[in-house]
Structures are given as structure tokens and as C-alpha cells.
Design a protein around this motif. Structure first.
Motif, PDB file in Angstrom:
ATOM      1  N   LEU A  39    -122.159  -4.622  18.873  1.00  0.00           N
ATOM      2  CA  LEU A  39    -122.251  -4.468  20.323  1.00  0.00           C
ATOM      3  C   LEU A  39    -123.588  -3.852  20.701  1.00  0.00           C
ATOM      4  CD1 LEU A  39    -118.748  -2.813  20.691  1.00  0.00           C
ATOM      5  CD2 LEU A  39    -119.288  -5.210  21.142  1.00  0.00           C
ATOM      6  N   ASN A  40    -124.167  -4.313  21.800  1.00  0.00           N
ATOM      7  CA  ASN A  40    -125.382  -3.670  22.281  1.00  0.00           C
ATOM      8  C   ASN A  40    -124.990  -2.414  23.068  1.00  0.00           C
ATOM      9  OD1 ASN A  40    -124.727  -4.416  24.960  1.00  0.00           O
ATOM     10  ND2 ASN A  40    -125.852  -6.326  24.788  1.00  0.00           N
ATOM     11  N   ALA A  41    -125.975  -1.682  23.561  1.00  0.00           N
ATOM     12  CA  ALA A  41    -125.703  -0.409  24.239  1.00  0.00           C
ATOM     13  C   ALA A  41    -124.813  -0.601  25.460  1.00  0.00           C
ATOM     14  CB  ALA A  41    -127.013   0.268  24.631  1.00  0.00           C
ATOM     15  N   LEU A  42    -125.047  -1.649  26.218  1.00  0.00           N
ATOM     16  CA  LEU A  42    -124.262  -1.885  27.428  1.00  0.00           C
ATOM     17  C   LEU A  42    -122.804  -2.204  27.099  1.00  0.00           C
ATOM     18  CD1 LEU A  42    -124.453  -2.009  30.477  1.00  0.00           C
ATOM     19  CD2 LEU A  42    -125.035  -4.423  30.283  1.00  0.00           C
ATOM     20  N   GLU A  43    -122.574  -3.022  26.085  1.00  0.00           N
ATOM     21  CA  GLU A  43    -121.209  -3.374  25.672  1.00  0.00           C
ATOM     22  C   GLU A  43    -120.473  -2.160  25.109  1.00  0.00           C
ATOM     23  OE1 GLU A  43    -122.080  -8.030  24.509  1.00  0.00           O
ATOM     24  OE2 GLU A  43    -122.497  -6.440  23.041  1.00  0.00           O
ATOM     25  N   ALA A  44    -121.158  -1.392  24.267  1.00  0.00           N
ATOM     26  CA  ALA A  44    -120.542  -0.185  23.699  1.00  0.00           C
ATOM     27  C   ALA A  44    -120.223   0.812  24.804  1.00  0.00           C
ATOM     28  CB  ALA A  44    -121.470   0.442  22.665  1.00  0.00           C
ATOM     29  N   ALA A  45    -121.136   0.948  25.751  1.00  0.00           N
ATOM     30  CA  ALA A  45    -120.922   1.868  26.865  1.00  0.00           C
ATOM     31  C   ALA A  45    -119.711   1.456  27.690  1.00  0.00           C
ATOM     32  CB  ALA A  45    -122.172   1.912  27.744  1.00  0.00           C
ATOM     33  N   GLU A  46    -119.558   0.162  27.922  1.00  0.00           N
ATOM     34  CA  GLU A  46    -118.410  -0.332  28.687  1.00  0.00           C
ATOM     35  C   GLU A  46    -117.098   0.001  27.980  1.00  0.00           C
ATOM     36  OE1 GLU A  46    -116.548  -4.576  30.096  1.00  0.00           O
ATOM     37  OE2 GLU A  46    -118.729  -4.397  30.012  1.00  0.00           O
ATOM     38  N   LEU A  47    -117.083  -0.172  26.665  1.00  0.00           N
ATOM     39  CA  LEU A  47    -115.864   0.129  25.909  1.00  0.00           C
ATOM     40  C   LEU A  47    -115.514   1.608  25.940  1.00  0.00           C
ATOM     41  CD1 LEU A  47    -116.238  -2.132  22.763  1.00  0.00           C
ATOM     42  CD2 LEU A  47    -114.576  -2.353  24.595  1.00  0.00           C
ATOM     43  N   GLY A  49    -116.581   3.793  28.255  1.00  0.00           N
ATOM     44  CA  GLY A  49    -116.541   4.332  29.601  1.00  0.00           C
ATOM     45  C   GLY A  49    -117.661   5.303  29.906  1.00  0.00           C
ATOM     46  N   VAL A  50    -118.812   5.077  29.279  1.00  0.00           N
ATOM     47  CA  VAL A  50    -119.996   5.902  29.522  1.00  0.00           C
ATOM     48  C   VAL A  50    -121.141   4.983  29.923  1.00  0.00           C
ATOM     49  CG1 VAL A  50    -119.255   7.682  27.878  1.00  0.00           C
ATOM     50  CG2 VAL A  50    -120.737   5.833  27.092  1.00  0.00           C
ATOM     51  N   SER A  51    -122.289   5.534  30.199  1.00  0.00           N
ATOM     52  CA  SER A  51    -123.439   4.709  30.562  1.00  0.00           C
ATOM     53  C   SER A  51    -124.148   4.208  29.302  1.00  0.00           C
ATOM     54  CB  SER A  51    -124.427   5.503  31.416  1.00  0.00           C
ATOM     55  OG  SER A  51    -125.095   6.466  30.630  1.00  0.00           O
ATOM     56  N   ASP A  52    -124.903   3.124  29.460  1.00  0.00           N
ATOM     57  CA  ASP A  52    -125.675   2.620  28.324  1.00  0.00           C
ATOM     58  C   ASP A  52    -126.741   3.639  27.913  1.00  0.00           C
ATOM     59  OD1 ASP A  52    -126.863   1.871  30.842  1.00  0.00           O
ATOM     60  OD2 ASP A  52    -128.220   0.540  29.777  1.00  0.00           O
ATOM     61  N   GLN A  53    -127.219   4.451  28.872  1.00  0.00           N
ATOM     62  CA  GLN A  53    -128.185   5.494  28.549  1.00  0.00           C
ATOM     63  C   GLN A  53    -127.556   6.534  27.624  1.00  0.00           C
ATOM     64  OE1 GLN A  53    -131.432   5.481  29.165  1.00  0.00           O
ATOM     65  NE2 GLN A  53    -131.576   7.337  27.936  1.00  0.00           N
ATOM     66  N   THR A  54    -126.278   6.835  27.811  1.00  0.00           N
ATOM     67  CA  THR A  54    -125.577   7.777  26.937  1.00  0.00           C
ATOM     68  C   THR A  54    -125.541   7.240  25.509  1.00  0.00           C
ATOM     69  OG1 THR A  54    -124.221   8.650  28.732  1.00  0.00           O
ATOM     70  CG2 THR A  54    -123.365   8.936  26.495  1.00  0.00           C
ATOM     71  N   ILE A  55    -125.267   5.952  25.353  1.00  0.00           N
ATOM     72  CA  ILE A  55    -125.262   5.339  24.018  1.00  0.00           C
ATOM     73  C   ILE A  55    -126.645   5.469  23.390  1.00  0.00           C
ATOM     74  CG2 ILE A  55    -124.994   3.182  22.722  1.00  0.00           C
ATOM     75  CD1 ILE A  55    -122.328   4.340  23.756  1.00  0.00           C
ATOM     76  N   ARG A  56    -127.688   5.174  24.147  1.00  0.00           N
ATOM     77  CA  ARG A  56    -129.061   5.284  23.619  1.00  0.00           C
ATOM     78  C   ARG A  56    -129.404   6.727  23.233  1.00  0.00           C
ATOM     79  NH1 ARG A  56    -129.432   1.305  27.621  1.00  0.00           N
ATOM     80  NH2 ARG A  56    -130.067  -0.711  26.744  1.00  0.00           N
ATOM     81  N   GLU A  57    -128.923   7.683  24.022  1.00  0.00           N
ATOM     82  CA  GLU A  57    -129.158   9.093  23.698  1.00  0.00           C
ATOM     83  C   GLU A  57    -128.415   9.491  22.425  1.00  0.00           C
ATOM     84  OE1 GLU A  57    -128.019  11.153  27.267  1.00  0.00           O
ATOM     85  OE2 GLU A  57    -129.799  10.441  28.358  1.00  0.00           O
ATOM     86  N   LEU A  58    -127.200   8.980  22.244  1.00  0.00           N
ATOM     87  CA  LEU A  58    -126.456   9.254  21.010  1.00  0.00           C
ATOM     88  C   LEU A  58    -127.165   8.661  19.807  1.00  0.00           C
ATOM     89  CD1 LEU A  58    -122.813   8.669  22.303  1.00  0.00           C
ATOM     90  CD2 LEU A  58    -123.814  10.860  21.605  1.00  0.00           C
ATOM     91  N   TRP A  59    -127.744   7.465  19.963  1.00  0.00           N
ATOM     92  CA  TRP A  59    -128.532   6.857  18.882  1.00  0.00           C
ATOM     93  C   TRP A  59    -129.748   7.729  18.566  1.00  0.00           C
ATOM     94  CZ3 TRP A  59    -128.471   1.277  21.261  1.00  0.00           C
ATOM     95  CH2 TRP A  59    -127.323   0.601  20.822  1.00  0.00           C
ATOM     96  N   ALA A  60    -130.475   8.125  19.613  1.00  0.00           N
ATOM     97  CA  ALA A  60    -131.705   8.908  19.422  1.00  0.00           C
ATOM     98  C   ALA A  60    -131.428  10.252  18.756  1.00  0.00           C
ATOM     99  CB  ALA A  60    -132.400   9.114  20.763  1.00  0.00           C
ATOM    100  N   ALA A  61    -130.287  10.852  19.088  1.00  0.00           N
ATOM    101  CA  ALA A  61    -129.935  12.158  18.521  1.00  0.00           C
ATOM    102  C   ALA A  61    -129.328  12.051  17.125  1.00  0.00           C
ATOM    103  CB  ALA A  61    -128.953  12.874  19.454  1.00  0.00           C
ATOM    104  N   GLY A  62    -129.054  10.818  16.681  1.00  0.00           N
ATOM    105  CA  GLY A  62    -128.475  10.627  15.353  1.00  0.00           C
ATOM    106  C   GLY A  62    -126.964  10.818  15.310  1.00  0.00           C
ATOM    107  N   HIS A  63    -126.322  10.879  16.464  1.00  0.00           N
ATOM    108  CA  HIS A  63    -124.869  11.073  16.507  1.00  0.00           C
ATOM    109  C   HIS A  63    -124.100   9.768  16.350  1.00  0.00           C
ATOM    110  CE1 HIS A  63    -125.441  15.210  17.555  1.00  0.00           C
ATOM    111  NE2 HIS A  63    -126.092  14.895  18.656  1.00  0.00           N
ATOM    112  N   LEU A  64    -124.754   8.665  16.631  1.00  0.00           N
ATOM    113  CA  LEU A  64    -124.112   7.359  16.565  1.00  0.00           C
ATOM    114  C   LEU A  64    -125.033   6.438  15.766  1.00  0.00           C
ATOM    115  CD1 LEU A  64    -121.557   5.969  17.779  1.00  0.00           C
ATOM    116  CD2 LEU A  64    -123.006   5.215  19.658  1.00  0.00           C
ATOM    117  N   ARG A  65    -124.521   5.938  14.651  1.00  0.00           N
ATOM    118  CA  ARG A  65    -125.337   5.063  13.797  1.00  0.00           C
ATOM    119  C   ARG A  65    -125.451   3.686  14.420  1.00  0.00           C
ATOM    120  NH1 ARG A  65    -122.025   7.691   9.218  1.00  0.00           N
ATOM    121  NH2 ARG A  65    -120.470   6.257   9.999  1.00  0.00           N
TER     122      ARG A  65
END
Length: 92
Positions: A39-47, A49-65
Motif C-alpha cells: 500500500l502507498n501512504a494514502l492507502e495505508a492512511a485510509e486503512l 484512519g490517519v493522514s498520509d503525512q502521518t504515514i510518511r512521518e512514521l516512515w521517516a522516524a523509523g516506526h513503520l517499515r
């Protein structure tokens, strides 16, 4: 969009979800996205219930592989499940 975690219930934009409901959505049960493996950031975010920016921030922080494909990043459904399970909190 607002979210809050309380015990084993996640409240996202005023709707309460159990951990099982979120995992069912991630697994593609009842989710409009379907059973994609990546899933891309937008699809993961939809699942989640957060923003796609939140997914990108989790990636950048190393919390989400993520899986890098070309210049883009994708996340697996299994990784979303792992993240939910590891960040589940129980109220005292």
C-alpha cells in the motif's frame, strides 16, 4: 482528522474501533481498497484512519517499515498489523 487511543479502543474522527476491527480493515476485510499486498501512504492512511503525512512521518522516524520501489515507498499489510499490535495500549 483526530485520533485517540484508549485501552484497546482507537477513536478516529469520533468513531471507536477495536484492535480487531482495525486489523480486519488492514487485512482487506470490509475495506474498500481490497486485498493489495503493498500500500502507498494514502492507502495505508485510509486503512488506519490517519493522514498520509502521518504515514510518511512514521516512515521517516523509523516506526513503520517500508518497501522501496523505485523512488516510492510502500508498506505491507503485515507491517500495519505489527504496528497496531505493538502500539496497542491498555488503560490502567
Amino acid at each position: 482528522m483526530s485520533s485517540q487511543i484508549s485501552g484497546t479502543t482507537f477513536t478516529i474522527d469520533g468513531r471507536a474501533y477495536t484492535t480487531a476491527e482495525l486489523i480486519d480493515q488492514v487485512r482487506g476485510r470490509g475495506a474498500p481498497i481490497g486485498p493489495k499486498l503493498l500500500l502507498n501512504a494514502l492507502e495505508a492512511a485510509e486503512l488506519l484512519g490517519v493522514s498520509d503525512q502521518t504515514i510518511r512521518e512514521l516512515w521517516a522516524a523509523g516506526h513503520l517499515r517500508f518497501v522501496r520501489i523505485g523512488r516510492g515507498r510502500k508498506v505491507t499489510r503485515a507491517e500495519l498489523e505489527r504496528f497496531i499490535t505493538e502500539h496497542e495500549e491498555v488503560s490502567a
